[in-house]
Design a protein around this motif. Structure first.
Motif, PDB file in Angstrom:
ATOM      1  N   PRO A   1       0.842  -1.200   0.000  1.00 41.04           N
ATOM      2  CA  PRO A   1       0.000   0.000   0.000  1.00 41.04           C
ATOM      3  C   PRO A   1       0.880   1.255   0.000  1.00 41.04           C
ATOM      4  CG  PRO A   1       0.022  -1.003   2.169  1.00 41.04           C
ATOM      5  CD  PRO A   1       0.802  -1.907   1.262  1.00 41.04           C
ATOM      6  N   LEU A   2       0.744   2.076  -1.030  1.00 40.11           N
ATOM      7  CA  LEU A   2       1.613   3.234  -1.177  1.00 40.11           C
ATOM      8  C   LEU A   2       1.272   4.370  -0.217  1.00 40.11           C
ATOM      9  CD1 LEU A   2       1.844   3.308  -5.066  1.00 40.11           C
ATOM     10  CD2 LEU A   2       3.457   2.320  -3.439  1.00 40.11           C
ATOM     11  N   ASP A   3       0.079   4.379   0.342  1.00 39.24           N
ATOM     12  CA  ASP A   3      -0.313   5.455   1.250  1.00 39.24           C
ATOM     13  C   ASP A   3      -0.121   5.076   2.721  1.00 39.24           C
ATOM     14  OD1 ASP A   3      -2.278   3.546   1.231  1.00 39.24           O
ATOM     15  OD2 ASP A   3      -3.946   4.961   1.240  1.00 39.24           O
ATOM     16  N   ASP A   4       0.499   3.949   2.994  1.00 36.40           N
ATOM     17  CA  ASP A   4       0.738   3.491   4.352  1.00 36.40           C
ATOM     18  C   ASP A   4       1.923   4.250   4.958  1.00 36.40           C
ATOM     19  OD1 ASP A   4       0.846   2.058   6.705  1.00 36.40           O
ATOM     20  OD2 ASP A   4       1.806   0.297   5.817  1.00 36.40           O
ATOM     21  N   PRO A   5       1.729   4.954   6.081  1.00 30.60           N
ATOM     22  CA  PRO A   5       2.832   5.709   6.691  1.00 30.60           C
ATOM     23  C   PRO A   5       4.008   4.818   7.100  1.00 30.60           C
ATOM     24  CG  PRO A   5       0.746   6.350   7.676  1.00 30.60           C
ATOM     25  CD  PRO A   5       0.472   5.187   6.770  1.00 30.60           C
ATOM     26  N   ALA A   6       3.734   3.613   7.556  1.00 33.05           N
ATOM     27  CA  ALA A   6       4.818   2.710   7.951  1.00 33.05           C
ATOM     28  C   ALA A   6       5.645   2.297   6.734  1.00 33.05           C
ATOM     29  CB  ALA A   6       4.258   1.480   8.654  1.00 33.05           C
ATOM     30  N   ALA A   7       4.986   2.083   5.598  1.00 35.20           N
ATOM     31  CA  ALA A   7       5.703   1.724   4.372  1.00 35.20           C
ATOM     32  C   ALA A   7       6.562   2.896   3.894  1.00 35.20           C
ATOM     33  CB  ALA A   7       4.726   1.304   3.280  1.00 35.20           C
ATOM     34  N   ASN A   8       6.030   4.106   3.998  1.00 40.26           N
ATOM     35  CA  ASN A   8       6.803   5.286   3.603  1.00 40.26           C
ATOM     36  C   ASN A   8       8.008   5.477   4.512  1.00 40.26           C
ATOM     37  OD1 ASN A   8       5.218   6.006   1.432  1.00 40.26           O
ATOM     38  ND2 ASN A   8       3.860   7.272   2.656  1.00 40.26           N
ATOM     39  N   LYS A   9       7.832   5.253   5.800  1.00 38.58           N
ATOM     40  CA  LYS A   9       8.939   5.389   6.755  1.00 38.58           C
ATOM     41  C   LYS A   9      10.019   4.343   6.466  1.00 38.58           C
ATOM     42  CE  LYS A   9       9.845   5.800  11.690  1.00 38.58           C
ATOM     43  NZ  LYS A   9       9.276   5.763  13.032  1.00 38.58           N
ATOM     44  N   ALA A  10       9.593   3.123   6.184  1.00 38.48           N
ATOM     45  CA  ALA A  10      10.545   2.058   5.863  1.00 38.48           C
ATOM     46  C   ALA A  10      11.297   2.375   4.569  1.00 38.48           C
ATOM     47  CB  ALA A  10       9.821   0.723   5.748  1.00 38.48           C
ATOM     48  N   ALA A  11      10.592   2.851   3.569  1.00 40.87           N
ATOM     49  CA  ALA A  11      11.236   3.193   2.297  1.00 40.87           C
ATOM     50  C   ALA A  11      12.246   4.322   2.491  1.00 40.87           C
ATOM     51  CB  ALA A  11      10.189   3.593   1.266  1.00 40.87           C
ATOM     52  N   THR A  12      11.903   5.296   3.331  1.00 40.70           N
ATOM     53  CA  THR A  12      12.805   6.411   3.598  1.00 40.70           C
ATOM     54  C   THR A  12      14.079   5.924   4.273  1.00 40.70           C
ATOM     55  OG1 THR A  12      10.930   7.910   3.815  1.00 40.70           O
ATOM     56  CG2 THR A  12      13.009   8.649   4.748  1.00 40.70           C
ATOM     57  N   LYS A  13      13.949   4.997   5.227  1.00 45.41           N
ATOM     58  CA  LYS A  13      15.134   4.454   5.906  1.00 45.41           C
ATOM     59  C   LYS A  13      16.019   3.682   4.925  1.00 45.41           C
ATOM     60  CE  LYS A  13      14.225   4.054  10.713  1.00 45.41           C
ATOM     61  NZ  LYS A  13      14.674   3.256  11.810  1.00 45.41           N
ATOM     62  N   ILE A  14      15.403   2.909   4.064  1.00 44.02           N
ATOM     63  CA  ILE A  14      16.168   2.139   3.075  1.00 44.02           C
ATOM     64  C   ILE A  14      16.913   3.091   2.137  1.00 44.02           C
ATOM     65  CG2 ILE A  14      15.959   0.601   1.083  1.00 44.02           C
ATOM     66  CD1 ILE A  14      13.589  -0.707   2.630  1.00 44.02           C
ATOM     67  N   GLN A  15      16.220   4.119   1.660  1.00 43.46           N
ATOM     68  CA  GLN A  15      16.845   5.075   0.746  1.00 43.46           C
ATOM     69  C   GLN A  15      17.984   5.824   1.418  1.00 43.46           C
ATOM     70  OE1 GLN A  15      13.544   7.469  -0.497  1.00 43.46           O
ATOM     71  NE2 GLN A  15      12.803   5.953  -1.951  1.00 43.46           N
ATOM     72  N   ALA A  16      17.787   6.228   2.682  1.00 42.17           N
ATOM     73  CA  ALA A  16      18.834   6.954   3.399  1.00 42.17           C
ATOM     74  C   ALA A  16      20.059   6.070   3.597  1.00 42.17           C
ATOM     75  CB  ALA A  16      18.299   7.441   4.743  1.00 42.17           C
ATOM     76  N   GLY A  17      19.836   4.817   3.935  1.00 39.79           N
ATOM     77  CA  GLY A  17      20.949   3.894   4.109  1.00 39.79           C
ATOM     78  C   GLY A  17      21.717   3.687   2.819  1.00 39.79           C
TER      79      GLY A  17
END
Length: 60
Positions: free
Chosen positions: A20-36
């Motif tokens: 689900p693209l509008d899930d805040p937890a998914a967005n937070k996880a994607a942000t952490k992956i991208q930052a890493g």
């Protein structure tokens, strides 16, 4: 078609659509992956640039 048997490199389209693209937890996880990943690439670039800087300093 079963990718496990045939060795597909890409995931099936159905697997991608389950996120689900509008899930805040998914967005937070994607942000952490991208930052890493961005940090990894920056560290890699800095490591590759360091020998050149040292060579230039030694030649002066």
């Amino acid at each position: 078609m079963d990718c496990r048997k045939e060795g597909c490199a890409q995931p099936q389209d159905e697997d991608i659509m389950d996120i689900p693209l509008d899930d805040p937890a998914a967005n937070k996880a994607a942000t952490k992956i991208q930052a890493g990943f961005r940090g990894h690439m920056t560290r890699k670039k800095m490591k590759d640039d360091k020998p050149r800087e040292e060579k230039q300093r030694d030649q002066k």
